[in-house]
Write a protein that holds these residues in place. Structure first.
Motif, PDB file in Angstrom:
ATOM      1  N   GLN A   6     -73.309 -23.485  59.622  1.00  0.00           N
ATOM      2  CA  GLN A   6     -72.612 -24.127  58.507  1.00  0.00           C
ATOM      3  C   GLN A   6     -71.257 -23.474  58.213  1.00  0.00           C
ATOM      4  OE1 GLN A   6     -74.480 -23.727  54.654  1.00  0.00           O
ATOM      5  NE2 GLN A   6     -73.134 -25.211  53.707  1.00  0.00           N
ATOM      6  N   GLU A   7     -71.257 -22.102  58.199  1.00  0.00           N
ATOM      7  CA  GLU A   7     -70.049 -21.431  57.686  1.00  0.00           C
ATOM      8  C   GLU A   7     -69.492 -20.354  58.613  1.00  0.00           C
ATOM      9  OE1 GLU A   7     -70.655 -20.436  53.298  1.00  0.00           O
ATOM     10  OE2 GLU A   7     -72.508 -19.859  54.285  1.00  0.00           O
ATOM     11  N   GLY A   8     -70.225 -19.999  59.667  1.00  0.00           N
ATOM     12  CA  GLY A   8     -69.779 -18.912  60.556  1.00  0.00           C
ATOM     13  C   GLY A   8     -70.538 -17.622  60.333  1.00  0.00           C
ATOM     14  N   CYS A   9     -70.876 -17.342  59.055  1.00  0.00           N
ATOM     15  CA  CYS A   9     -71.795 -16.247  58.697  1.00  0.00           C
ATOM     16  C   CYS A   9     -71.349 -14.882  59.241  1.00  0.00           C
ATOM     17  CB  CYS A   9     -73.193 -16.631  59.157  1.00  0.00           C
ATOM     18  SG  CYS A   9     -74.550 -15.695  58.446  1.00  0.00           S
ATOM     19  N   ILE A  10     -72.305 -13.987  59.472  1.00  0.00           N
ATOM     20  CA  ILE A  10     -71.994 -12.606  59.882  1.00  0.00           C
ATOM     21  C   ILE A  10     -71.211 -12.584  61.213  1.00  0.00           C
ATOM     22  CG2 ILE A  10     -72.957 -10.294  60.332  1.00  0.00           C
ATOM     23  CD1 ILE A  10     -73.627 -11.287  57.513  1.00  0.00           C
ATOM     24  N   PRO A  11     -71.606 -13.380  62.241  1.00  0.00           N
ATOM     25  CA  PRO A  11     -70.795 -13.359  63.469  1.00  0.00           C
ATOM     26  C   PRO A  11     -69.345 -13.725  63.190  1.00  0.00           C
ATOM     27  CG  PRO A  11     -72.854 -14.541  63.852  1.00  0.00           C
ATOM     28  CD  PRO A  11     -72.774 -14.267  62.376  1.00  0.00           C
ATOM     29  N   GLY A  12     -69.107 -14.491  62.127  1.00  0.00           N
ATOM     30  CA  GLY A  12     -67.758 -14.935  61.791  1.00  0.00           C
ATOM     31  C   GLY A  12     -66.866 -13.816  61.286  1.00  0.00           C
ATOM     32  N   LEU A  13     -67.471 -12.682  60.870  1.00  0.00           N
ATOM     33  CA  LEU A  13     -66.635 -11.556  60.443  1.00  0.00           C
ATOM     34  C   LEU A  13     -65.844 -10.996  61.628  1.00  0.00           C
ATOM     35  CD1 LEU A  13     -69.031  -9.756  57.934  1.00  0.00           C
ATOM     36  CD2 LEU A  13     -66.946 -11.024  57.394  1.00  0.00           C
ATOM     37  N   ALA A  14     -66.242 -11.375  62.842  1.00  0.00           N
ATOM     38  CA  ALA A  14     -65.469 -10.989  64.034  1.00  0.00           C
ATOM     39  C   ALA A  14     -64.076 -11.598  64.000  1.00  0.00           C
ATOM     40  CB  ALA A  14     -66.199 -11.416  65.303  1.00  0.00           C
ATOM     41  N   ASN A  15     -63.849 -12.586  63.128  1.00  0.00           N
ATOM     42  CA  ASN A  15     -62.509 -13.172  63.015  1.00  0.00           C
ATOM     43  C   ASN A  15     -61.498 -12.207  62.382  1.00  0.00           C
ATOM     44  OD1 ASN A  15     -63.440 -15.437  64.200  1.00  0.00           O
ATOM     45  ND2 ASN A  15     -63.278 -16.777  62.423  1.00  0.00           N
ATOM     46  N   LEU A  16     -61.968 -11.017  62.006  1.00  0.00           N
ATOM     47  CA  LEU A  16     -61.036  -9.975  61.550  1.00  0.00           C
ATOM     48  C   LEU A  16     -60.416  -9.265  62.755  1.00  0.00           C
ATOM     49  CD1 LEU A  16     -63.167  -8.535  58.619  1.00  0.00           C
ATOM     50  CD2 LEU A  16     -61.127  -9.961  58.448  1.00  0.00           C
ATOM     51  N   HIS A  17     -60.855  -9.633  63.953  1.00  0.00           N
ATOM     52  CA  HIS A  17     -60.357  -9.023  65.197  1.00  0.00           C
ATOM     53  C   HIS A  17     -60.149 -10.131  66.219  1.00  0.00           C
ATOM     54  CE1 HIS A  17     -61.660  -5.170  63.511  1.00  0.00           C
ATOM     55  NE2 HIS A  17     -62.702  -5.855  63.074  1.00  0.00           N
ATOM     56  N   ASP A  18     -59.566  -9.795  67.367  1.00  0.00           N
ATOM     57  CA  ASP A  18     -59.503 -10.775  68.454  1.00  0.00           C
ATOM     58  C   ASP A  18     -60.332 -10.252  69.638  1.00  0.00           C
ATOM     59  OD1 ASP A  18     -57.981  -8.827  69.589  1.00  0.00           O
ATOM     60  OD2 ASP A  18     -56.115  -9.969  69.615  1.00  0.00           O
ATOM     61  N   ARG A  19     -60.398 -11.060  70.679  1.00  0.00           N
ATOM     62  CA  ARG A  19     -61.246 -10.709  71.825  1.00  0.00           C
ATOM     63  C   ARG A  19     -60.894  -9.340  72.403  1.00  0.00           C
ATOM     64  NH1 ARG A  19     -60.933 -15.207  75.948  1.00  0.00           N
ATOM     65  NH2 ARG A  19     -58.753 -14.693  75.709  1.00  0.00           N
ATOM     66  N   LYS A  20     -59.588  -9.056  72.503  1.00  0.00           N
ATOM     67  CA  LYS A  20     -59.150  -7.791  73.105  1.00  0.00           C
ATOM     68  C   LYS A  20     -59.698  -6.605  72.303  1.00  0.00           C
ATOM     69  CE  LYS A  20     -54.904  -5.792  74.715  1.00  0.00           C
ATOM     70  NZ  LYS A  20     -53.553  -5.638  74.270  1.00  0.00           N
ATOM     71  N   GLU A  21     -59.575  -6.688  71.000  1.00  0.00           N
ATOM     72  CA  GLU A  21     -60.071  -5.595  70.143  1.00  0.00           C
ATOM     73  C   GLU A  21     -61.587  -5.461  70.246  1.00  0.00           C
ATOM     74  OE1 GLU A  21     -56.834  -5.561  66.471  1.00  0.00           O
ATOM     75  OE2 GLU A  21     -58.863  -6.257  66.096  1.00  0.00           O
ATOM     76  N   ILE A  22     -62.268  -6.606  70.276  1.00  0.00           N
ATOM     77  CA  ILE A  22     -63.739  -6.572  70.331  1.00  0.00           C
ATOM     78  C   ILE A  22     -64.200  -5.978  71.663  1.00  0.00           C
ATOM     79  CG2 ILE A  22     -65.833  -8.003  70.392  1.00  0.00           C
ATOM     80  CD1 ILE A  22     -64.338  -9.899  68.418  1.00  0.00           C
ATOM     81  N   PHE A  23     -63.620  -6.436  72.774  1.00  0.00           N
ATOM     82  CA  PHE A  23     -64.007  -5.902  74.090  1.00  0.00           C
ATOM     83  C   PHE A  23     -63.705  -4.405  74.170  1.00  0.00           C
ATOM     84  CE2 PHE A  23     -64.207  -9.793  77.165  1.00  0.00           C
ATOM     85  CZ  PHE A  23     -65.115 -10.389  76.316  1.00  0.00           C
ATOM     86  N   SER A  24     -62.563  -4.010  73.619  1.00  0.00           N
ATOM     87  CA  SER A  24     -62.194  -2.603  73.673  1.00  0.00           C
ATOM     88  C   SER A  24     -63.225  -1.755  72.921  1.00  0.00           C
ATOM     89  CB  SER A  24     -60.787  -2.450  73.079  1.00  0.00           C
ATOM     90  OG  SER A  24     -60.547  -1.123  72.772  1.00  0.00           O
ATOM     91  N   LYS A  25     -63.633  -2.234  71.733  1.00  0.00           N
ATOM     92  CA  LYS A  25     -64.598  -1.474  70.931  1.00  0.00           C
ATOM     93  C   LYS A  25     -65.969  -1.438  71.620  1.00  0.00           C
ATOM     94  CE  LYS A  25     -66.080   0.560  67.215  1.00  0.00           C
ATOM     95  NZ  LYS A  25     -65.567   1.851  66.830  1.00  0.00           N
TER      96      LYS A  25
END
Ligand code: SF4
Ligand code: SF4
Ligand code: SF4
Length: 326
Positions: free
Chosen positions: A97-116
């Motif tokens: 419905q809203e994106g929920c907890i996985p949606g908090l990943a929108n505070l980063h982009d793919r590059k930042e997420i993969f790096s972490k």
């Protein structure tokens, strides 16, 4: 003549699996469901291949309950495929419905997420700095992975959605009401949220005294008084800005509502609605008429993690949607 059964489908995209468990939480009522319905697709419980779904005629599935948000090419493909194959598509749970907890990943982009995740996490040993690629050539051939998107989207930002069943996960009572409405053909108009029109505060047994607060506590910093409103004790509770349907269950165990029921019907921007509710009771001792900038900074500075507090479930569906990346 035997009445033909409904055909039901369930799918999970970017989800934690909790919504799948919620389906099982209806316990023996699942037997009532199988009296009226055949489950034709449910990857978590049945061995049905994607190609079998692709081979179904369009609109073959009567109702598809889709949980999880959309953050990869595979999930987008399945959302589009299940839209095509389903008469009614239900966004089941807060992620869809809203994106929920996985949606908090929108505070980063793919590059930042993969790096972490693949390079910097303390539990990782990755000296060759390998990160997932959509295509890798190995001696046996080419390996392909679905693309991981920069932005998490809700289901209705991807395909047309007929109904929304809110909650993280949806409460059993709301699931059973939805199944009942399907069985009796009494579903409300397309686009409806299958939950009451009230707020969590309306269901909450705690007493409100219209008190102002000047200090904000995180949940671990204060043992609340048992019968009084948590917000009026300085613990941020999203009840005023959250749709009911759960029976205010967190409040019965001294925990504040964190907002999983989604926005109230008349205030679709849940985070802004809560900030407004908080602003109406937050103030310094003495009811000053004018606050200095320093006073305001002092009050606001007490709110730790504002995005995680006010937009824990709704960031992708909010007007903020994501952090702008350079
Ligand atoms: S809505 Fe909550 S329970 Fe359901 S998949 Fe998302 S995180 Fe899990
Ligand atoms: S703010 Fe929270 S604790 Fe207070 S009445 Fe509303 S739901 Fe209950
Ligand atoms: S009280 Fe709030 S966070 Fe808890 S289940 Fe209900 S809507 Fe979700």
């Amino acid at each position: 003549m035997t009445k033909e059964k409904f055909k039901l489908g369930f799918y999970w995209a970017a989800s934690c699996g909790g919504c799948e468990i919620a389906v099982l939480d209806i316990n023996e009522k699942i037997l009532d469901v199988v009296q009226i319905a055949d489950i034709v697709f449910w990857p978590v419980a049945m061995d049905v291949k994607y190609r079998e779904v692709e081979a179904m005629p369009d609109k073959y599935i009567d109702i598809c309950f889709f949980n999880g948000s959309i953050r990869s090419e595979e999930q987008e493909h399945m959302a589009k495929l299940l839209r095509e194959k389903s008469k009614v598509l239900v966004a089941f749970g807060s992620c869809a419905q809203e994106g929920c907890i996985p949606g908090l990943a929108n505070l980063h982009d793919r590059k930042e997420i993969f790096s972490k995740v693949y390079l910097k996490s303390k539990s990782i040993s990755n000296p060759k700095e390998v990160v997932p690629k959509t295509r890798s050539e190995v001696k046996e051939g080419v390996l392909k992975l679905p693309e991981f998107y920069d932005t998490v989207k809700t289901l209705d930002q991807t395909v047309d959605v007929d109904y929304y069943l809110p909650g993280c996960p949806p409460p059993v009572k709301l699931i059973l009401n939805a199944v009942d409405a399907i069985a009796k053909n009494t579903l409300p108009p397309k686009g409806s949220v299958l939950a009451p029109l009230k707020s969590v505060c309306d269901e909450c047994p705690r007493k409100k005294d219209n008190k102002r607060i000047s200090k904000i506590y995180r949940v671990h910093e204060k043992i609340p008084e048992p019968e009084k409103c948590l917000l009026e004790q300085g613990i941020i509770c999203m009840g005023p800005a959250t749709r009911s349907g759960c029976g205010a269950q967190c409040l019965t165990v001294d925990m504040p509502c964190t907002g999983c029921g989604g926005p109230c019907p008349n205030s679709p921007e849940q985070g802004a609605a809560m900030i407004s509710a908080l602003a109406s009771i937050l103030g310094l001792e003495g009811e000053q008429e004018h606050y200095s900038q320093e006073d305001v900074d002092k009050l606001i500075g007490q709110i730790k993690d504002p995005i995680g507090t006010f937009y824990m479930y709704s960031l992708p569906s909010s007007i903020l949607r994501r952090k702008v990346m350079e």
